[in-house]
Design an enzyme around this catalytic site. Structure first.
Site, PDB file in Angstrom:
ATOM      1  N   ARG A 128       0.864  -1.187   0.000  1.00  0.00           N
ATOM      2  CA  ARG A 128       0.000   0.000   0.000  1.00  0.00           C
ATOM      3  C   ARG A 128       0.897   1.234   0.000  1.00  0.00           C
ATOM      4  O   ARG A 128       0.920   2.013   0.946  1.00  0.00           O
ATOM      5  CB  ARG A 128      -0.888  -0.020   1.218  1.00  0.00           C
ATOM      6  CG  ARG A 128      -2.220  -0.728   1.190  1.00  0.00           C
ATOM      7  CD  ARG A 128      -2.517  -1.772   0.223  1.00  0.00           C
ATOM      8  NE  ARG A 128      -3.795  -1.598  -0.455  1.00  0.00           N
ATOM      9  CZ  ARG A 128      -4.984  -1.842   0.054  1.00  0.00           C
ATOM     10  NH1 ARG A 128      -5.105  -2.272   1.269  1.00  0.00           N
ATOM     11  NH2 ARG A 128      -6.077  -1.654  -0.660  1.00  0.00           N
ATOM     12  N   GLN A 133       0.206   2.480  -6.025  1.00  0.00           N
ATOM     13  CA  GLN A 133      -1.212   2.845  -6.021  1.00  0.00           C
ATOM     14  C   GLN A 133      -1.916   2.532  -7.347  1.00  0.00           C
ATOM     15  O   GLN A 133      -3.037   2.035  -7.347  1.00  0.00           O
ATOM     16  CB  GLN A 133      -1.351   4.335  -5.717  1.00  0.00           C
ATOM     17  CG  GLN A 133      -2.346   4.601  -4.632  1.00  0.00           C
ATOM     18  CD  GLN A 133      -2.180   5.983  -4.019  1.00  0.00           C
ATOM     19  OE1 GLN A 133      -1.335   6.779  -4.429  1.00  0.00           O
ATOM     20  NE2 GLN A 133      -3.000   6.277  -3.042  1.00  0.00           N
ATOM     21  N   ASP A 136      -2.962  -1.174  -7.647  1.00  0.00           N
ATOM     22  CA  ASP A 136      -3.630  -1.735  -6.476  1.00  0.00           C
ATOM     23  C   ASP A 136      -5.045  -2.229  -6.810  1.00  0.00           C
ATOM     24  O   ASP A 136      -6.024  -1.483  -6.740  1.00  0.00           O
ATOM     25  CB  ASP A 136      -3.654  -0.646  -5.390  1.00  0.00           C
ATOM     26  CG  ASP A 136      -4.213  -1.139  -4.084  1.00  0.00           C
ATOM     27  OD1 ASP A 136      -4.700  -2.278  -4.039  1.00  0.00           O
ATOM     28  OD2 ASP A 136      -4.174  -0.374  -3.109  1.00  0.00           O
ATOM     29  N   SER A 139      -7.810  -2.045  -4.027  1.00  0.00           N
ATOM     30  CA  SER A 139      -8.473  -0.741  -3.912  1.00  0.00           C
ATOM     31  C   SER A 139      -9.508  -0.562  -5.028  1.00  0.00           C
ATOM     32  O   SER A 139     -10.609  -0.065  -4.790  1.00  0.00           O
ATOM     33  CB  SER A 139      -7.455   0.402  -3.988  1.00  0.00           C
ATOM     34  OG  SER A 139      -6.702   0.442  -2.813  1.00  0.00           O
ATOM     35  N   TYR A 235      -2.987  -1.518   7.379  1.00  0.00           N
ATOM     36  CA  TYR A 235      -4.099  -2.440   7.632  1.00  0.00           C
ATOM     37  C   TYR A 235      -4.422  -2.493   9.110  1.00  0.00           C
ATOM     38  O   TYR A 235      -3.544  -2.326   9.949  1.00  0.00           O
ATOM     39  CB  TYR A 235      -3.725  -3.854   7.175  1.00  0.00           C
ATOM     40  CG  TYR A 235      -3.740  -4.030   5.686  1.00  0.00           C
ATOM     41  CD1 TYR A 235      -4.946  -4.041   4.986  1.00  0.00           C
ATOM     42  CD2 TYR A 235      -2.566  -4.196   4.966  1.00  0.00           C
ATOM     43  CE1 TYR A 235      -4.972  -4.206   3.618  1.00  0.00           C
ATOM     44  CE2 TYR A 235      -2.577  -4.357   3.591  1.00  0.00           C
ATOM     45  CZ  TYR A 235      -3.787  -4.362   2.925  1.00  0.00           C
ATOM     46  OH  TYR A 235      -3.807  -4.528   1.578  1.00  0.00           O
TER      47      TYR A 235
END
Ligand SMILES: NC(=O)c1ccc[n+]([C@@H]2O[C@H](COP(=O)([O-])OP(=O)(O)OC[C@H]3O[C@@H](n4cnc5c(N)ncnc54)[C@H](O)[C@@H]3O)[C@@H](O)[C@H]2O)c1
Length: 390
Positions: A128, A133, A136, A139, A235
């Protein structure tokens, strides 16, 4: 090198791993693309659109696996525990496999994948970080699921979401509670707000308070504090049972005040914590709706039945799994972009090059040379650490 995209086979799965729009980018990097006939149809991408962008179509699934150097899937064996096993004999040593592998699911499954000799990468293990990004997929799918959960709730609730002042009187807005304000939860807040609901949200990580408020949600504060609420990766950390018990006691009243509860509280690799007990369900107004986005991993509501919609004490409890597949066009578009960025990060001069200095490669690589090589997975399943890593 040839990138192959087989049709998804998990029952009801409508997504596809690549969409036509990303093919030119892959070709620019020296990669060719072959798609199994009909692979994109259910997501809204017919074969002709792939060929128009420079891809080729293979009539048979076996051709894709036989010819491709890199296989891209949405649900690989592991996350596809229904039909995924049938692909195992088609995989071969040195071939790369990228997709959802559920790497912290069952060790025998990961070992079986390793034994094929395939070099596999799990998108669930993407770090993360800012650099990762754009790759990902969790997400991306979380965004889709959070949006869709609100639509399901709105469709089931016997009330409307917005406040209306009409000649026939005033209608009060729906009260929506989101539990677990990760990517899916935040998108659910935004979607419910757009529909005009009054939205509250709760998460054990105090760090999300500002994000909830910036989306127009009220942050529910409970008089308990989680110990080390989040790990270095952002997390949530699992808490002990006394924490969960206290949490449930305090949440009881909050839940009863809402028409819709959307739960999205998960801990990577662990069974989801129960946040809504059967007593809490019984205390909700009849007609209320719970959408349990954690249903796949046991659920956040005690009465959730995985994959089903049930009515208990007059409350509808929706335990749908694989919700991202219900919005296949955009879920596939986002996933394809994530995979393309991930792949291009590893392709140098048209060849797949595994740079183990790169955190993105190191974190996502699961199996290589018939071994589970990922240290996090080995530790999770208490396998001995590897002495050398190729
Ligand atoms: N590239 C990046 O920087 C990047 C990308 C995506 C996500 N993130 C961050 O990573 C984190 C995890 O995101 P995610 O959506 O994958 O989370 P997730 O799906 O793992 O969990 C969902 C949410 O449930 C919450 N939760 C777990 N147990 C709970 C409990 N008992 N009670 C209440 N809430 C509980 C978690 O705190 C989390 O917010 C978030 O902080 C997110 O913002 C960062």
């Amino acid at each position: 090198m040839l990138v192959g995209v087989p049709r998804e086979t998990f029952p009801g799965e409508r997504r596809v791993a690549l969409v036509p729009a990303v093919i030119p980018n892959l070709k620019k990097a020296g990669l060719e693309v072959v798609i199994e006939a009909g692979a994109g149809v259910e997501a809204g991408y017919p074969d002709a659109e792939y060929t128009a962008k420079g891809g080729t179509i293979a009539a048979e699934r076996v051709e894709v696996f036989r010819d491709a150097d890199i296989i891209l899937q949405v649900l690989c064996y592991g996350s596809n525990d229904v039909t995924g096993k049938a692909d195992l004999p088609l995989l071969r040593k040195g071939q790369a496999l990228i997709g959802f592998l559920r790497p912290l699911g069952a060790v025998v499954t990961v070992q079986t994948i390793a034994e094929t000799g395939v070099t596999s990468f799990s998108v669930e293990l993407m770090p993360r970080t800012t650099r990762a990004q754009s790759m990902d997929a969790l997400s991306s799918m979380g965004t889709i699921c959070g949006y869709k959960a609100v639509l399901l709730a709105a469709d089931t609730l016997p009330r409307i979401f917005p406040m209306l002042t009409t000649a026939a009187g005033t209608i009060t807005p729906a009260r929506v509670l989101i539990m677990g304000a990760g990517v899916a939860g935040l998108q659910a807040i935004a979607t419910a707000r757009r529909l005009g609901a009054v939205v509250s949200a709760y998460d054990l990580r105090p760090a999300v308070k500002e994000q909830v408020q910036s989306l127009g949600g009220r942050f529910v504060e409970l008089a308990i504090e989680a110990k080390d609420a989040q790990d270095a990766g952002g997390y949530a950390k699992a808490q002990d049972e006394s924490f969960y018990q206290k949490q449930r006691e305090l949440l009881g009243q909050v839940v009863a005040q809402h028409d819709v509860v959307i739960t999205a509280a998960v801990i990577p690799g662990k069974k989801s914590p129960v946040l809504v007990t059967k007593e809490m369900v019984a205390a909700m107004a009849p007609g209320s709706v719970i959408v349990d986005l954690a249903a796949e991993r046991g659920g956040n509501c005690e009465l959730t039945r995985t994959g089903e919609k049930v009515v208990e004490h007059g409350v509808s409890i929706i335990g749908s799994i694989n919700l991202a597949s219900a919005v296949p066009y955009h879920a596939s578009q986002m996933y394809a972009k994530n995979l393309t960025n991930f792949l291009l990060n590893m392709v140098k001069d048209g060849k797949l090059t595994l740079n183990m200095e790169d955190e993105i490669v190191r974190s996502t690589l699961v199996t290589e040379g018939a071994e589970i090589v990922n240290p996090r997975i080995r530790e999770f399943f208490s396998l001995p650490a590897m002495v050398t890593q190729s």
